[in-house]
Design a protein around this motif. Structure first.
Motif, PDB file in Angstrom:
ATOM      1  N   ALA A 320       0.842  -1.194   0.000  1.00 10.96           N
ATOM      2  CA  ALA A 320       0.000   0.000   0.000  1.00 10.96           C
ATOM      3  C   ALA A 320       0.878   1.245   0.000  1.00 10.96           C
ATOM      4  O   ALA A 320       1.940   1.282   0.609  1.00 10.96           O
ATOM      5  CB  ALA A 320      -0.908   0.000   1.224  1.00 10.96           C
ATOM      6  N   GLY A 321       0.421   2.275  -0.693  1.00 10.53           N
ATOM      7  CA  GLY A 321       1.168   3.530  -0.749  1.00 10.53           C
ATOM      8  C   GLY A 321       2.306   3.473  -1.745  1.00 10.53           C
ATOM      9  O   GLY A 321       2.542   2.471  -2.420  1.00 10.53           O
ATOM     10  N   GLY A 322       3.011   4.572  -1.857  1.00 11.38           N
ATOM     11  CA  GLY A 322       4.177   4.632  -2.711  1.00 11.38           C
ATOM     12  C   GLY A 322       3.899   4.898  -4.171  1.00 11.38           C
ATOM     13  O   GLY A 322       4.818   4.928  -4.987  1.00 11.38           O
ATOM     14  N   LEU A 323       2.634   5.086  -4.551  1.00 13.45           N
ATOM     15  CA  LEU A 323       2.286   5.350  -5.938  1.00 13.45           C
ATOM     16  C   LEU A 323       2.112   6.851  -6.163  1.00 13.45           C
ATOM     17  O   LEU A 323       1.670   7.582  -5.270  1.00 13.45           O
ATOM     18  CB  LEU A 323       0.994   4.632  -6.326  1.00 13.45           C
ATOM     19  N   ASP A 324       2.428   7.280  -7.366  1.00 11.06           N
ATOM     20  CA  ASP A 324       2.213   8.677  -7.717  1.00 11.06           C
ATOM     21  C   ASP A 324       0.728   9.020  -7.675  1.00 11.06           C
ATOM     22  O   ASP A 324      -0.133   8.142  -7.838  1.00 11.06           O
ATOM     23  CB  ASP A 324       2.731   8.960  -9.132  1.00 11.06           C
ATOM     24  N   PRO A 325       0.412  10.300  -7.503  1.00 12.13           N
ATOM     25  CA  PRO A 325      -0.991  10.719  -7.598  1.00 12.13           C
ATOM     26  C   PRO A 325      -1.510  10.573  -9.024  1.00 12.13           C
ATOM     27  O   PRO A 325      -0.742  10.509  -9.991  1.00 12.13           O
ATOM     28  CB  PRO A 325      -0.956  12.193  -7.184  1.00 12.13           C
ATOM     29  N   GLU A 326      -2.825  10.515  -9.137  1.00 13.54           N
ATOM     30  CA  GLU A 326      -3.456  10.506 -10.452  1.00 13.54           C
ATOM     31  C   GLU A 326      -3.136  11.805 -11.181  1.00 13.54           C
ATOM     32  O   GLU A 326      -3.130  12.884 -10.580  1.00 13.54           O
ATOM     33  CB  GLU A 326      -4.968  10.344 -10.287  1.00 13.54           C
ATOM     34  N   SER A 327      -2.857  11.704 -12.477  1.00 12.65           N
ATOM     35  CA  SER A 327      -2.464  12.871 -13.256  1.00 12.65           C
ATOM     36  C   SER A 327      -3.121  12.835 -14.622  1.00 12.65           C
ATOM     37  O   SER A 327      -3.218  11.759 -15.237  1.00 12.65           O
ATOM     38  CB  SER A 327      -0.941  12.914 -13.424  1.00 12.65           C
ATOM     39  N   PRO A 328      -3.577  13.986 -15.140  1.00 14.32           N
ATOM     40  CA  PRO A 328      -4.124  14.010 -16.508  1.00 14.32           C
ATOM     41  C   PRO A 328      -3.116  13.534 -17.545  1.00 14.32           C
ATOM     42  O   PRO A 328      -3.499  13.031 -18.603  1.00 14.32           O
ATOM     43  CB  PRO A 328      -4.485  15.486 -16.721  1.00 14.32           C
ATOM     44  N   ASP A 329      -1.822  13.687 -17.243  1.00 16.47           N
ATOM     45  CA  ASP A 329      -0.794  13.233 -18.176  1.00 16.47           C
ATOM     46  C   ASP A 329      -0.731  11.717 -18.284  1.00 16.47           C
ATOM     47  O   ASP A 329      -0.207  11.183 -19.267  1.00 16.47           O
ATOM     48  CB  ASP A 329       0.579  13.767 -17.753  1.00 16.47           C
ATOM     49  N   ASN A 330      -1.238  11.046 -17.257  1.00 22.61           N
ATOM     50  CA  ASN A 330      -1.226   9.584 -17.247  1.00 22.61           C
ATOM     51  C   ASN A 330      -2.652   9.049 -17.344  1.00 22.61           C
ATOM     52  O   ASN A 330      -3.091   8.209 -16.556  1.00 22.61           O
ATOM     53  CB  ASN A 330      -0.545   9.061 -15.980  1.00 22.61           C
ATOM     54  N   ASN A 521     -11.596   2.262 -15.789  1.00 18.90           N
ATOM     55  CA  ASN A 521     -12.998   2.585 -15.525  1.00 18.90           C
ATOM     56  C   ASN A 521     -13.735   2.576 -16.855  1.00 18.90           C
ATOM     57  O   ASN A 521     -13.444   3.385 -17.744  1.00 18.90           O
ATOM     58  CB  ASN A 521     -13.128   3.957 -14.864  1.00 18.90           C
ATOM     59  N   ALA A 522     -14.672   1.650 -16.986  1.00 21.04           N
ATOM     60  CA  ALA A 522     -15.408   1.502 -18.241  1.00 21.04           C
ATOM     61  C   ALA A 522     -16.886   1.778 -18.010  1.00 21.04           C
ATOM     62  O   ALA A 522     -17.433   1.505 -16.940  1.00 21.04           O
ATOM     63  CB  ALA A 522     -15.225   0.092 -18.802  1.00 21.04           C
ATOM     64  N   ALA A 523     -17.532   2.339 -19.031  1.00 25.87           N
ATOM     65  CA  ALA A 523     -18.971   2.604 -18.968  1.00 25.87           C
ATOM     66  C   ALA A 523     -19.548   2.502 -20.364  1.00 25.87           C
ATOM     67  O   ALA A 523     -18.889   2.832 -21.360  1.00 25.87           O
ATOM     68  CB  ALA A 523     -19.246   3.978 -18.376  1.00 25.87           C
ATOM     69  N   ALA A 535     -13.659   3.525 -22.164  1.00 28.36           N
ATOM     70  CA  ALA A 535     -12.750   3.028 -21.128  1.00 28.36           C
ATOM     71  C   ALA A 535     -11.694   4.079 -20.846  1.00 28.36           C
ATOM     72  O   ALA A 535     -10.998   4.531 -21.759  1.00 28.36           O
ATOM     73  CB  ALA A 535     -12.094   1.730 -21.556  1.00 28.36           C
ATOM     74  N   THR A 536     -11.602   4.483 -19.585  1.00 23.73           N
ATOM     75  CA  THR A 536     -10.586   5.447 -19.162  1.00 23.73           C
ATOM     76  C   THR A 536      -9.527   4.723 -18.353  1.00 23.73           C
ATOM     77  O   THR A 536      -9.832   4.107 -17.328  1.00 23.73           O
ATOM     78  CB  THR A 536     -11.208   6.588 -18.333  1.00 23.73           C
ATOM     79  N   TRP A 537      -8.303   4.782 -18.829  1.00 30.29           N
ATOM     80  CA  TRP A 537      -7.150   4.154 -18.171  1.00 30.29           C
ATOM     81  C   TRP A 537      -6.357   5.241 -17.450  1.00 30.29           C
ATOM     82  O   TRP A 537      -6.051   6.281 -18.029  1.00 30.29           O
ATOM     83  CB  TRP A 537      -6.245   3.481 -19.195  1.00 30.29           C
ATOM     84  N   THR A 538      -6.023   4.992 -16.200  1.00 34.66           N
ATOM     85  CA  THR A 538      -5.107   5.866 -15.467  1.00 34.66           C
ATOM     86  C   THR A 538      -4.023   4.988 -14.858  1.00 34.66           C
ATOM     87  O   THR A 538      -4.264   3.823 -14.536  1.00 34.66           O
ATOM     88  CB  THR A 538      -5.831   6.650 -14.359  1.00 34.66           C
ATOM     89  N   TRP A 539      -2.833   5.559 -14.723  1.00 32.42           N
ATOM     90  CA  TRP A 539      -1.736   4.768 -14.171  1.00 32.42           C
ATOM     91  C   TRP A 539      -0.779   5.668 -13.411  1.00 32.42           C
ATOM     92  O   TRP A 539      -0.707   6.890 -13.633  1.00 32.42           O
ATOM     93  CB  TRP A 539      -0.998   4.019 -15.281  1.00 32.42           C
ATOM     94  N   ALA A 553      -4.048  -1.176 -23.208  1.00 31.70           N
ATOM     95  CA  ALA A 553      -5.383  -0.674 -23.530  1.00 31.70           C
ATOM     96  C   ALA A 553      -5.796  -1.094 -24.941  1.00 31.70           C
ATOM     97  O   ALA A 553      -6.944  -1.524 -25.177  1.00 31.70           O
ATOM     98  CB  ALA A 553      -5.419   0.848 -23.402  1.00 31.70           C
ATOM     99  N   GLN A 554      -4.882  -0.988 -25.880  1.00 30.99           N
ATOM    100  CA  GLN A 554      -5.184  -1.388 -27.252  1.00 30.99           C
ATOM    101  C   GLN A 554      -5.408  -2.899 -27.339  1.00 30.99           C
ATOM    102  O   GLN A 554      -6.293  -3.382 -28.058  1.00 30.99           O
ATOM    103  CB  GLN A 554      -4.048  -0.966 -28.183  1.00 30.99           C
ATOM    104  N   GLU A 555      -4.613  -3.656 -26.588  1.00 30.13           N
ATOM    105  CA  GLU A 555      -4.764  -5.120 -26.598  1.00 30.13           C
ATOM    106  C   GLU A 555      -6.106  -5.525 -25.999  1.00 30.13           C
ATOM    107  O   GLU A 555      -6.738  -6.500 -26.450  1.00 30.13           O
ATOM    108  CB  GLU A 555      -3.609  -5.771 -25.819  1.00 30.13           C
TER     109      GLU A 555
END
Length: 601
Positions: A320-330, A521-523, A535-539, A553-555
């Motif tokens: 748990a923890g240690g991940l970057d925050p969510e970013s529009p760039d990702n 996140n898919a809808a 489908a919105t992918w964030t990483w 995502a393409q696969e």
């Protein structure tokens, strides 16, 4: 007090015409966006999912019929469902506990609240939002009365956290109706003269300002913005709601309630809404008790086994923890067109008597295996495992007498699922061959084996002091998946979702760490041209490079297209062990039986 009004203008609880079949056919058509539904159709056969089933339950209750979500999903036809339906007992409030359920006072924190607190970042303005078309001439007075009706009916919209989210101290508090007023939460913006092309940008600007005014400590969990374009044009009503008190199902409830309020106002009556049968505070109490029950503690070993280390990408856990925050760039959003989405969400699940999640997760697991192969990864993993944190709507039938079809709140469950596909022929899978069907049957069976759709994991992880520490120490799956269901889009009637705005996606605070290294996140969106899947992918940038996630995502979309190709094959589909009542019947046994039967025919 004014009489509650059905969304079509009929008083709530009115006799639905002594014809439950006709009533349910109408409700199926409304929820599924169809012109009509025949009495011989089944809900799942028409492509309905569990979230839409909850909508049917809610609207049926308003129309005077009581059915359960389980009944809607399992009934073989509308006629069969109507045979199990019963009339709503208005005096007694329908089925349920004799003692009135608790609506107000201290709120026991739920598992998803514990999940959010553990992220360890700012969440004061963590929200979801919805923008709707308003009728021409819908002004400030009507908006204030409408928002007040929502606040007075849905207790969680008034939730107050005196010590903030995740702090040890005073419990969250649900105050009485009237303690939060719409006047202090509603902004009336004069948008006369604003054209359709400029309206989305103006709406987003006002919503950003409203978002900054959310304050759980002050009990300001909702902000509303009315963009009023006068008597001649439709305006917009934007609702920005803290995620602690709303989820994808809640938005459907609120959208129906807005229509109900508008109908009442048009008839010159005060909008009064039917309260939830099972309030969120009561549900939270039930969860706290359920977390230490024998049937839940018996699941602990199962969840511990799922959360095991693995060296392959997206096959194991991370601390748990240690991940970057969510970013529009990702962030990456991709969309599948109606030619693929239609059969993907309707025909494909029926191949194995399954659900949309079965199909989407099968393709995701195949895509991960394909992405590993593209990287030349060969770890000798015969299991072919993919570990996914799956989100569910969380409104499960785990206690007698509950009905959450009209309860607004954040019910989401998060639970790990290990999908072991072995070593499928990935080229065959991409071509829509038998490898797709074999994988779909494996994934379906794995998901069917999850007790009560995973609600127990969060209970044991966050509400049970004996099992929680061990599960917490095992880490978190690297990938998270959430299918939000179907949303109608593109309509131009009052109270339809307005164009140019995302629907029910989370808007996280700046600096909030991601929970997973990769999240999907898919809808599905129902528009005039048919169904599309977005489908919105964030990483997290410190977990995977953008090129790797883009390839995944393409696969995934490649594998989703392959599922549709496979669904068109004459030999597609078949039974799985969970479809039959016989014990100790394997998938191989069923495949052999179906092959022999086909040869005889």
């Amino acid at each position: 007090m004014a009489e509650p009004v059905h969304r079509t203008g009929r008083p709530a609880g009115a006799d639905p015409g002594a014809d439950p079949v006709r009533t349910l056919c109408t409700l199926f058509a409304e929820v599924l966006g169809r012109a009509e539904v025949d009495a011989g159709h089944s809900f799942t056969g028409l492509g309905g999912d569990s979230i839409q089933a909850i909508q049917v339950v809610s609207r049926a209750r308003t129309a005077g019929l009581v059915v359960s979500t389980r009944d809607v999903l399992r009934a073989e036809s509308v006629s069969a469902l109507a045979a199990t339906a019963r009339a709503q007992d208005r005096a007694g409030g329908g089925t349920g506990p004799i003692v009135p359920p608790r609506r107000l006072g201290p709120l026991a924190p739920t598992p998803i609240m514990g999940w959010l607190a553990e992220l360890g970042g700012p969440v004061d303005t963590y929200n979801q939002s919805l923008v709707l078309r308003t009728p021409p001439g819908f002004g400030a007075a009507a908006a204030e009365r409408t928002v007040q009706a929502l606040l007075d009916t849905h207790e969680m919209l008034r939730l107050r956290l005196p010590d903030g989210i995740g702090a040890r101290g005073t419990e969250p508090l649900v105050p009485p109706a009237g303690s939060v007023t719409a006047a202090e939460l509603l902004e009336h913006a004069d948008a006369r003269g604003t054209g359709d092309a400029d309206l989305p940008a103006l709406t987003r600007e006002r919503m950003r300002a409203a978002r900054r005014l959310l304050s759980p400590r002050e009990g300001h969990m909702l902000r509303a913005v009315l963009l009023d374009r006068g008597a001649g044009q439709q305006g917009r009503l934007a609702l920005v709601v803290h995620h602690l008190v709303v989820d994808g199902v809640s938005w459907r409830i609120l959208q129906d309630d807005l229509k109900t309020c508008a109908a009442a106002l048009a008839e010159g009556r005060e909008p009064v809404l039917e309260p939830a049968h099972t309030p969120f505070a009561h549900w939270a109490d039930l969860l706290r008790a359920e977390a230490t029950s024998g049937r839940r503690t018996a699941e602990a070993d199962r969840w511990a086994a799922a959360l095991r280390e693995a060296p392959q990408a997206l096959a194991g856990v991370r601390a748990a923890g240690g991940l970057d925050p969510e970013s529009p760039d990702n962030t990456l959003t991709l969309t599948l067109g109606p030619d693929v989405t239609g059969p993907l969400l309707t025909t494909a699940p029926g191949l194995v008597n399954g659900t949309v999640n079965d199909v989407l997760l099968t393709a995701l697991a195949l895509a991960v295996l394909g992405r590993r192969g593209a990287d030349g990864e060969d770890t000798g993993d015969a299991e072919g495992a993919v570990l996914v944190d799956v989100e569910g709507h969380g409104r499960e039938d785990v206690a007698d007498g509950t009905d959450l079809s009209r309860t607004v709140g954040w019910f989401t469950t998060v639970f790990p699922v290990r999908l072991a596909l072995g070593r499928p022929d990935l080229d065959e899978a991409r071509a829509g061959g038998p490898a797709v069907g074999a994988a779909l049957r494996l994934v379906k069976e794995e998901l069917r084996a999850v007790p009560d759709k995973g609600i127990g994991f969060g209970l044991l992880r966050h509400l049970n002091s004996r099992t929680g520490p061990d599960l917490a120490a095992r880490g978190i799956p690297q990938i998270g998946f959430n299918y939000l269901g179907r949303f109608p889009m593109g309509g131009d009637a009052p109270w339809d979702a307005a164009p140019g705005h995302a629907f029910a996606l989370d808007d996280a605070d700046e600096g909030l760490p991601m929970a997973h290294a990769v999240e999907v996140n898919a809808a599905a969106h129902e528009g005039p041209d048919g169904l599309t899947l977005s489908a919105t992918w964030t990483w997290a940038g410190n977990a995977f490079p953008a090129s790797w996630v883009h390839g995944l995502a393409q696969e995934w979309f490649t594998m989703l297209r392959a599922v549709v190709t496979h669904a068109a094959r004459p030999d597609a589909g078949g039974l799985t062990p969970s479809d039959v009542s016989l014990t100790q019947v394997s998938q191989a046994d069923l495949d052999t039986f179906e092959s022999q039967l086909g040869a005889l025919l």
